[in-house]
Design a protein around this motif. Structure first.
Motif, PDB file in Angstrom:
ATOM      1  N   GLU A  19       0.850  -1.184   0.000  1.00 45.75           N
ATOM      2  CA  GLU A  19       0.000   0.000   0.000  1.00 45.75           C
ATOM      3  C   GLU A  19       0.888   1.236   0.000  1.00 45.75           C
ATOM      4  O   GLU A  19       1.844   1.321   0.768  1.00 45.75           O
ATOM      5  CB  GLU A  19      -0.891   0.022   1.242  1.00 45.75           C
ATOM      6  CG  GLU A  19      -2.063  -0.917   1.174  1.00 45.75           C
ATOM      7  CD  GLU A  19      -2.997  -0.702   2.353  1.00 45.75           C
ATOM      8  OE1 GLU A  19      -3.141   0.448   2.807  1.00 45.75           O
ATOM      9  OE2 GLU A  19      -3.568  -1.694   2.819  1.00 45.75           O
ATOM     10  N   THR A  22       1.392   2.888   3.357  1.00 49.57           N
ATOM     11  CA  THR A  22       2.285   2.129   4.242  1.00 49.57           C
ATOM     12  C   THR A  22       3.734   2.344   3.840  1.00 49.57           C
ATOM     13  O   THR A  22       4.603   2.606   4.679  1.00 49.57           O
ATOM     14  CB  THR A  22       1.938   0.627   4.192  1.00 49.57           C
ATOM     15  OG1 THR A  22       0.564   0.459   4.548  1.00 49.57           O
ATOM     16  CG2 THR A  22       2.805  -0.167   5.158  1.00 49.57           C
ATOM     17  N   LEU A 103       5.439  -1.862  10.506  1.00 48.57           N
ATOM     18  CA  LEU A 103       4.702  -1.642   9.256  1.00 48.57           C
ATOM     19  C   LEU A 103       5.222  -2.550   8.151  1.00 48.57           C
ATOM     20  O   LEU A 103       4.447  -3.081   7.350  1.00 48.57           O
ATOM     21  CB  LEU A 103       4.825  -0.177   8.822  1.00 48.57           C
ATOM     22  CG  LEU A 103       4.029   0.841   9.632  1.00 48.57           C
ATOM     23  CD1 LEU A 103       4.421   2.254   9.212  1.00 48.57           C
ATOM     24  CD2 LEU A 103       2.537   0.629   9.455  1.00 48.57           C
ATOM     25  N   THR A 106       3.733  -5.967   8.437  1.00 45.42           N
ATOM     26  CA  THR A 106       2.332  -6.088   8.025  1.00 45.42           C
ATOM     27  C   THR A 106       2.199  -6.099   6.507  1.00 45.42           C
ATOM     28  O   THR A 106       1.138  -6.410   5.985  1.00 45.42           O
ATOM     29  CB  THR A 106       1.470  -4.935   8.582  1.00 45.42           C
ATOM     30  OG1 THR A 106       1.901  -3.704   7.996  1.00 45.42           O
ATOM     31  CG2 THR A 106       1.556  -4.853  10.090  1.00 45.42           C
ATOM     32  N   SER A 107       3.257  -5.763   5.795  1.00 40.35           N
ATOM     33  CA  SER A 107       3.208  -5.663   4.331  1.00 40.35           C
ATOM     34  C   SER A 107       4.028  -6.748   3.644  1.00 40.35           C
ATOM     35  O   SER A 107       4.413  -6.592   2.495  1.00 40.35           O
ATOM     36  CB  SER A 107       3.731  -4.289   3.892  1.00 40.35           C
ATOM     37  OG  SER A 107       3.008  -3.276   4.516  1.00 40.35           O
TER      38      SER A 107
END
Length: 130
Positions: A19, A22, A103, A106-107
């Motif tokens: 994203e 992000t 972060l 999470t990606s």
């Protein structure tokens, strides 16, 4: 800040599966940390480099960090870590790197730090390209 303190080197347009908000937050935290805690100067700036590594996009952010040692690397991502507790004037590293690493996780990305013999700190963010 001084625009001459950051240099971006990228050869091509790279598409990463992450994203944009992000990615912007991660890179923003890394740049902020490099400018705040590194020894960047117009003739020795923070450098952002991107390249494709197999099926992954690699974003390297390097900055001069002569005060850091290889032992410090393990602690960089700890919230509020300080290199030297006895020096009260030294700014702690805050939450930026801890947030950036969270972060990244999470990606499906990874974030690592390493230090070369010249005292250059490299933050390497690896993001899936497919």
């Amino acid at each position: 800040g001084d625009a001459r303190l950051v240099r971006i080197d990228t050869d091509e347009t790279l598409v990463a599966r992450v994203e944009s908000a992000t990615l912007a937050a991660i890179v923003g935290n890394l740049l902020d940390n490099a400018l705040r805690h590194g020894d960047a100067a117009p003739d020795d700036p923070v450098i952002v480099r991107t390249h494709l590594l197999a099926d992954e996009v690699c974003i390297d952010i390097t900055n001069p960090a002569p005060a850091l040692t290889s032992d410090d690397l393990a602690h960089l991502f700890e919230p509020f870590w300080r290199k030297d507790e006895s020096r009260h004037d030294q700014r702690g590293f805050g939450l930026g790197l801890a947030v950036a690493r969270t972060l990244a996780g999470t990606s499906r990305a990874t974030l690592h730090a390493d230090l070369d013999d010249n005292g250059t700190l490299r933050m390497r963010l690896i993001v899936p390209a497919k």
